[in-house]
Design a protein around this motif. Structure first.
Motif, mmCIF file in Angstrom:
data_model
loop_
_atom_site.group_PDB
_atom_site.id
_atom_site.type_symbol
_atom_site.label_atom_id
_atom_site.label_comp_id
_atom_site.label_asym_id
_atom_site.label_seq_id
_atom_site.Cartn_x
_atom_site.Cartn_y
_atom_site.Cartn_z
ATOM 1 N N ILE A 117 0.863 -1.182 0.000
ATOM 2 C CA ILE A 117 0.000 0.000 0.000
ATOM 3 C C ILE A 117 0.903 1.236 0.000
ATOM 4 C CG2 ILE A 117 -1.960 -1.161 1.042
ATOM 5 C CD1 ILE A 117 -1.277 0.070 3.695
ATOM 6 N N GLU A 118 0.538 2.192 -0.850
ATOM 7 C CA GLU A 118 1.404 3.349 -1.134
ATOM 8 C C GLU A 118 0.774 4.628 -0.606
ATOM 9 O OE1 GLU A 118 3.396 5.429 -5.153
ATOM 10 O OE2 GLU A 118 2.154 3.617 -5.283
ATOM 11 N N HIS A 119 1.392 5.233 0.384
ATOM 12 C CA HIS A 119 0.864 6.491 0.934
ATOM 13 C C HIS A 119 1.311 7.674 0.062
ATOM 14 C CE1 HIS A 119 4.878 5.901 2.771
ATOM 15 N NE2 HIS A 119 4.995 7.204 2.667
ATOM 16 N N PHE A 144 9.791 0.121 -2.688
ATOM 17 C CA PHE A 144 10.016 1.518 -3.054
ATOM 18 C C PHE A 144 9.567 1.845 -4.463
ATOM 19 C CE2 PHE A 144 12.573 2.912 0.479
ATOM 20 C CZ PHE A 144 13.070 1.722 1.006
ATOM 21 N N HIS A 145 9.159 3.060 -4.643
ATOM 22 C CA HIS A 145 9.060 3.711 -5.950
ATOM 23 C C HIS A 145 10.116 4.797 -5.925
ATOM 24 C CE1 HIS A 145 4.666 2.573 -7.265
ATOM 25 N NE2 HIS A 145 5.498 1.567 -7.313
ATOM 26 N N PHE A 146 11.234 4.531 -6.582
ATOM 27 C CA PHE A 146 12.335 5.494 -6.600
ATOM 28 C C PHE A 146 12.071 6.570 -7.653
ATOM 29 C CE2 PHE A 146 14.878 3.314 -3.648
ATOM 30 C CZ PHE A 146 15.009 1.976 -3.988
ATOM 31 N N VAL A 205 7.133 2.832 -0.159
ATOM 32 C CA VAL A 205 7.598 4.213 -0.014
ATOM 33 C C VAL A 205 7.929 4.796 -1.380
ATOM 34 C CG1 VAL A 205 9.390 5.697 0.968
ATOM 35 C CG2 VAL A 205 8.532 3.738 2.277
ATOM 36 N N ASP A 206 7.088 5.737 -1.850
ATOM 37 C CA ASP A 206 7.394 6.478 -3.082
ATOM 38 C C ASP A 206 8.094 7.757 -2.641
ATOM 39 O OD1 ASP A 206 5.796 7.044 -6.199
ATOM 40 O OD2 ASP A 206 7.084 8.507 -5.184
ATOM 41 N N PHE A 207 9.319 7.988 -3.119
ATOM 42 C CA PHE A 207 10.144 9.102 -2.660
ATOM 43 C C PHE A 207 9.437 10.458 -2.769
ATOM 44 C CE2 PHE A 207 13.357 6.242 -1.881
ATOM 45 C CZ PHE A 207 14.628 6.789 -1.712
ATOM 46 N N GLY A 208 8.531 10.580 -3.757
ATOM 47 C CA GLY A 208 7.911 11.881 -4.009
ATOM 48 C C GLY A 208 6.638 12.132 -3.217
ATOM 49 N N HIS A 209 6.289 11.226 -2.352
ATOM 50 C CA HIS A 209 4.978 11.282 -1.685
ATOM 51 C C HIS A 209 5.033 11.833 -0.267
ATOM 52 C CE1 HIS A 209 2.851 8.259 -4.559
ATOM 53 N NE2 HIS A 209 3.404 9.271 -5.194
ATOM 54 N N HIS A 210 6.056 12.604 0.031
ATOM 55 C CA HIS A 210 6.225 13.138 1.392
ATOM 56 C C HIS A 210 6.253 14.657 1.361
ATOM 57 C CE1 HIS A 210 7.871 9.054 1.172
ATOM 58 N NE2 HIS A 210 7.351 8.930 2.389
ATOM 59 N N LEU A 227 11.301 1.665 -10.038
ATOM 60 C CA LEU A 227 11.358 3.071 -10.414
ATOM 61 C C LEU A 227 9.924 3.514 -10.693
ATOM 62 C CD1 LEU A 227 14.343 2.867 -12.975
ATOM 63 C CD2 LEU A 227 14.441 3.805 -10.645
ATOM 64 N N ASP A 228 9.607 4.766 -10.370
ATOM 65 C CA ASP A 228 8.289 5.323 -10.726
ATOM 66 C C ASP A 228 8.516 6.782 -11.082
ATOM 67 O OD1 ASP A 228 5.087 5.906 -9.016
ATOM 68 O OD2 ASP A 228 5.758 6.209 -11.083
ATOM 69 N N GLN A 229 8.705 7.029 -12.348
ATOM 70 C CA GLN A 229 9.106 8.358 -12.805
ATOM 71 C C GLN A 229 8.258 8.786 -14.003
ATOM 72 O OE1 GLN A 229 13.805 7.439 -11.693
ATOM 73 N NE2 GLN A 229 13.292 7.831 -13.806
HETATM 74 MN MN MN Z 1 4.405 5.638 -7.057
#
Ligand code: MN
Ligand code: LRH
Length: 430
Positions: A218-220, A280-282, A253-258, A326-328
């Motif tokens: 689950i991705e916050h 992760f989604h880097f 943990v998606d790096f851009g979601h904080h 990766l999620d870019q």
């Molecule tokens: Mn993502």
């Protein structure tokens, strides 16, 4: 796969640059040996890393304002796999593709699986999509999906997730990944506690459909597309929901979601400690969920996250097996070049983290010698591990310099001949 003559190009590169690589490698080996590090041991770890590529990442991305497609845009999942196969061929550490349903809905999962296998590709976590409405869809997700006030909408969203899992089973995937955009734009629009309860009830129904040995991620995300409140807004809520849902539910943990300035490496350490780090989604970001290339802006942050991951792996924490993806969104570069470069930067951060002298670090931490503790991390971060990364690729049949070989191949120009120009100009990330 289009025969670009990769083997010939790679052979030429090895003949031209192989000796220089060996020389750089030997120099690094001596440097590391002086630090008591056996480069062969690091090499073995470097060769074992795998990072999944997002299927949606090989097409040019955009923003809500515009999208500027490039030449040779992939038009369907098969052409996306062709492009992912090039990335795998040259950087070698990307053996799996993470699909997004329904964007990649296969007519025949068996045919898609065979197509991927022929290209030495497998499938990573399957991503569901209940953040946009599909043509002919009975219930709209305008006001949410898994947390929607209307049971009929929640049931439709749960059914979609179950459908994604069925496709994943047919493709040989081993995990399902759920991100929802559910939230509100106005104070009072949502009852915060009831919305989360509805989300949890839906998640339990999805979890009940999870095949044995599968994991649920689950991705916050702090905000967007909702701009006042988001149901699954941060790691704490994600951890609570993963714990409440089941042993095979984990936080992604998606790096851009904080929020700006959040200490992501500490969030990672918490989720590791609580046994709920799924993966992760880097990517990288300057402001919001910018989906920029991983390691392009904050390589030290990426290193610090891998420092936590290697520390946990070295401790042999039971069940510790984070999934790397990766999620870019590639708005101004060739997506293949960006994905290859980002995979290499993730690889770099991991290998640098493997160089940290953890005994020395523990000593400095015990003696509260902050300066030397940081210096111990910086020694690893400032080590140029490029020869180790290149050797890992060459040992696996890949390129010393993936982008250089890719450009020399003329692949983009070749596929552009067979793929009519993408005239879609509207906004949207894909
Ligand atoms: Mn993502
Ligand atoms: C949401 C997200 C999610 C995907 C989407 C493409 O911002 O990070 O992981 O489903 O991007």
């Amino acid at each position: 796969m289009m025969d670009i003559g990769w083997e010939g190009l790679l052979e030429n590169e090895r003949r031209r640059d192989g000796a220089a690589l060996e020389d750089d490698y030997d120099t690094l080996a001596r440097q590391l040996a002086r630090r008591g590090i056996d480069i062969a041991a690091i090499q073995a770890r470097a060769s074992a890393l795998a990072v999944a590529v997002p299927s949606w990442g090989v097409a040019t991305g955009g923003t809500r304002f515009a999208r500027f497609p490039g030449p040779g845009e992939p038009r369907n999942i098969f052409e996306k796999l062709d492009d992912c196969a090039v990335i795998r061929r040259l950087v070698t550490i990307t053996p799996e593709v993470s699909l997004h349903i329904p964007w990649d809905e296969p007519d025949s999962p068996a045919a898609l699986r065979a197509y991927a296998t022929d290209r030495r590709l497998g499938f990573g976590p399957i991503n569901s999509n209940t953040f946009e409405d599909q043509p002919g869809q009975a219930q709209s997700y305008k006001f949410g999906s898994l947390s929607h006030t209307d049971a009929a909408v929640r049931e439709q969203a749960v059914a979609h997730n179950r459908h994604c899992i069925d496709i994943g089973v047919a493709l040989g995937a081993r995990a399902h990944s759920v991100w929802i955009g559910d939230g509100g734009n106005f104070p009072g629009q949502l009852h915060f506690r009831r919305a989360l309860e509805r989300y949890l009830d839906s998640l339990r129904l999805i979890y009940a459909a999870l095949p044995p040995a599968w994991r649920l991620f689950i991705e916050h995300k702090l905000y967007e597309p909702a701009f006042y409140s988001t149901v699954l807004n941060d790691w704490g809520v994600s951890y609570y929901c993963a714990r409440e849902t089941g042993d095979r539910a984990f936080s992604l943990v998606d790096f851009g979601h904080h929020a700006p300035n959040v200490n992501i490496e500490m969030v990672v350490a918490r989720l590791i400690q609580f046994g709920k780090l799924g993966g992760f989604h880097f990517n990288d970001s300057q402001y919001g969920d910018d989906d920029l290339d991983a390691g392009s802006l904050k390589p030290f942050q990426l290193f610090l996250v891998f420092n936590e991951l290697v520390d946990a792996a070295d401790e042999g924490l039971p069940g510790f097996d984070p999934a790397y993806m990766l999620d870019q969104s590639h708005n101004v570069t060739d997506p293949i070049e960006s994905l290859m470069t980002s995979a290499v930067e993730v690889h770099r951060a991991y290998v640098q983290a493997c160089l940290v002298d953890r005994t020395a670090l523990a000593g400095y931490q015990a003696r509260n010698d902050a300066l030397m503790a940081l210096a111990t991390l910086k020694q690893a971060f400032t080590t140029d591990v490029t020869p180790i990364l290149a050797k890992a690729r060459v040992d696996a049949g890949g390129a010393i310099d993936p982008v250089a070989v890719y450009r020399a191949s003329g692949y983009r120009q070749q596929v552009a001949l067979g793929r009519p120009a993408d005239v879609r100009r509207g906004g949207g990330i894909v």
